[in-house]
Motif scaffolding. Structure first.
Motif, short mmCIF file in Angstrom:
data_model
loop_
_atom_site.label_atom_id
_atom_site.label_comp_id
_atom_site.label_asym_id
_atom_site.label_seq_id
_atom_site.Cartn_x
_atom_site.Cartn_y
_atom_site.Cartn_z
N HIS A 157 37.34 -19.39 -13.40
CA HIS A 157 37.10 -20.36 -12.31
C HIS A 157 37.97 -21.59 -12.46
O HIS A 157 38.18 -22.06 -13.60
N ILE A 158 38.37 -22.16 -11.33
CA ILE A 158 38.72 -23.58 -11.30
C ILE A 158 37.96 -24.18 -10.13
O ILE A 158 37.89 -23.59 -9.04
N ARG A 159 37.31 -25.31 -10.37
CA ARG A 159 36.74 -26.06 -9.24
C ARG A 159 37.38 -27.44 -9.32
O ARG A 159 37.34 -28.11 -10.35
N ALA A 199 46.10 -26.88 -9.94
CA ALA A 199 45.58 -25.51 -10.06
C ALA A 199 46.72 -24.52 -10.28
O ALA A 199 46.61 -23.59 -11.11
N VAL A 206 47.91 -18.87 -5.88
CA VAL A 206 46.80 -18.51 -4.99
C VAL A 206 47.20 -17.31 -4.15
O VAL A 206 48.31 -17.25 -3.62
N GLY A 259 38.83 -19.97 -7.10
CA GLY A 259 38.97 -21.43 -7.00
C GLY A 259 38.09 -22.00 -5.90
O GLY A 259 37.91 -21.38 -4.85
N PHE A 261 37.83 -25.68 -3.89
CA PHE A 261 38.58 -26.93 -3.72
C PHE A 261 37.94 -27.80 -2.64
O PHE A 261 37.50 -27.28 -1.61
N PHE A 276 38.90 -31.77 -12.16
CA PHE A 276 38.78 -30.31 -12.16
C PHE A 276 37.95 -29.86 -13.35
O PHE A 276 37.82 -30.59 -14.36
N ILE A 278 37.70 -26.05 -15.44
CA ILE A 278 38.22 -24.68 -15.56
C ILE A 278 37.33 -23.94 -16.54
O ILE A 278 37.02 -24.45 -17.62
#
Ligand SMILES: NC(=O)c1ccc[n+]([C@@H]2O[C@H](COP(=O)([O-])OP(=O)(O)OC[C@H]3O[C@@H](n4cnc5c(N)ncnc54)[C@H](O)[C@@H]3O)[C@@H](O)[C@H]2O)c1
Length: 387
Positions: A157-159, A199, A206, A259, A261, A276, A278
């Motif tokens: 994950h990345i937020r 990201a 992406v 992700g 965003f 962020f 991760i």
């Protein structure tokens, strides 16, 4: 032995003009570069204002026509710190004149423009940098190192969120950042582009995404930016806001990560919340620009009972760029992100080493911004079309 001068010509002189000028001036002080940046000339349309900017920032001369600046044969690097609508024309003219280019983000208004910029730079054999400076916070560079070393394992994950609140007042005027013909998109291109760059830097490319955008205040008094994120309003006239105030999107990365965003200028109390988290199979990282020297790290391998996020103050000599400044614990700030980026770029001009983010990164970022706009309009998942 005296070092070669690297002569800089800057176009624009407000918020980023000040940030970049400051960085150029301090580089020789902190970095042992093979060149010495020289503030040769600055361009702006208003003679009195640009004269004053030249004096304040330390430029040796000024021009009132940016084309004249680009034509000058005593300039090596053109630095573009104007609103987005002007980036493509200026950058293409600069690279065609054989100048290296630093261009602020987002690279362009459209993918077509960004591709033309990248191709013009390549065709003319010059280097071209897009100014995603947050990559160059030491804690972010250290996060990258930990990920590359495999400390987090596979990334799940990345937020990432970029939250501001400076246009919440409905009387805040319709400045260039709120007019599509000058800015391209709203929160998306202005601040969403930054978290997207982080990201891409940390997680990867992406693949596809779903998005939504909102414009909360649709009409505002006219007005102009007056420096930083401030503005002067003309309350006798109003105009329509035709860009997003806020955007949110979900994304799949090519490596299988997910992700989430969010970019908005309506998050009350968040002045510049660029953050962020991760999560990988062996641990997690957290970073927040407003506390930018610190990286929060959680590692699954830690002993049971002792597990938890630890705070690493990335100011030790082992941390990227930290040895350029002060002893451990003596923190650095926003302006140092620009210095680290420009030092890397100027060294790369001399020794041919890579320097990212370049116009290829700018194009890739723009392709994702384009997919976000398409997805928000279609209300469908959209594939990112890389060119
Ligand atoms: N990297 C970052 O963190 C960051 C932060 C803020 C802005 N930016 C980017 O930097 C760029 C500039 O933003 P800013 O906040 O400095 O804007 P600003 O409004 O403070 O300054 C813009 C400058 O450009 C000049 N200008 C406008 N049109 C021009 C033209 N045709 N010819 C010559 N000069 C012209 C203006 O007179 C002004 O000096 C934008 O692309 C923005 O997205 C990046």
């Amino acid at each position: 032995m005296s070092k070669r001068a690297l002569r800089i010509g800057m176009i624009g002189y407000q918020f980023m003009g000040k940030a970049h000028s400051h960085a150029f001036r301090d580089l020789d002080f902190f970095f042992d570069l093979p060149v010495t940046p020289v503030l040769q000339a600055i361009a702006g349309r208003n003679e009195e204002a640009v004269r004053q900017a030249a004096a304040q920032y330390g430029f040796a001369s000024f021009e009132t026509d940016w084309r004249r600046l680009i034509e000058r044969d005593d300039i090596d690097v053109i630095d573009i710190v104007t609103p987005n609508v002007a980036h493509a024309e200026m950058a293409i003219a600069a690279v065609q004149a054989g100048k290296h280019v630093i261009c602020e983000k987002p690279l362009a208004m459209t993918v077509d423009e960004a591709v033309r910029m990248r191709e013009a730079a390549a065709a003319n054999g010059v280097r071209a940098l897009v100014c995603h400076n947050y990559r160059y916070a030491p804690a972010v560079q250290y996060a990258k190192r930990l990920i590359e070393e495999g400390r987090l394992g596979r990334i799940y994950h990345i937020r990432a969120e970029y939250l501001q609140d400076w246009i919440m007042d409905p009387n805040f005027p319709l400045v260039w950042r709120l007019r599509k013909e000058v800015t391209g998109s709203g929160a998306l291109g202005d601040i969403g582009a930054h978290i997207l760059d982080l990201a891409r830097f940390l997680v990867g490319e992406v693949r596809d995404l779903a998005a939504t955008m909102e414009t909360f205040i649709k009409e505002r008094p006219l007005g102009e930016m007056s420096g930083g994120l401030e503005a002067k309003a003309d309350h006798s006239r109003t105009g329509e806001v035709d860009v997003d105030d806020a955007v949110a999107f979900l994304a799949h990365f090519e490596n299988g990560a997910l992700g989430v965003f969010e970019a908005t200028r309506f998050a009350a109390g968040n002045r510049n919340g660029n953050r962020f988290e991760i999560n990988g199979e062996r641990g997690s990282l957290r970073w927040d620009l407003e506390n930018m020297n610190n990286l929060q790290v959680y590692l699954e391998d830690d002993e049971r009972g002792m597990q938890g996020f630890r705070t690493i103050n990335c100011t030790e000599p082992v941390h990227p760029f930290a040895d350029r400044y002060w002893p451990a614990g003596h923190i650095i700030g926003y302006e140092h992100t620009f210095m680290n980026l420009f030092a890397t770029f100027f060294r790369s001009l001399e020794d041919g080493s890579p320097c990212k983010p370049d116009f290829e990164d700018g194009v890739r970022n723009q392709c994702v911004l384009d997919a976000v706009e398409r997805a928000a309009a279609s209300k469908q998942w959209e594939t990112v079309i890389y060119r």
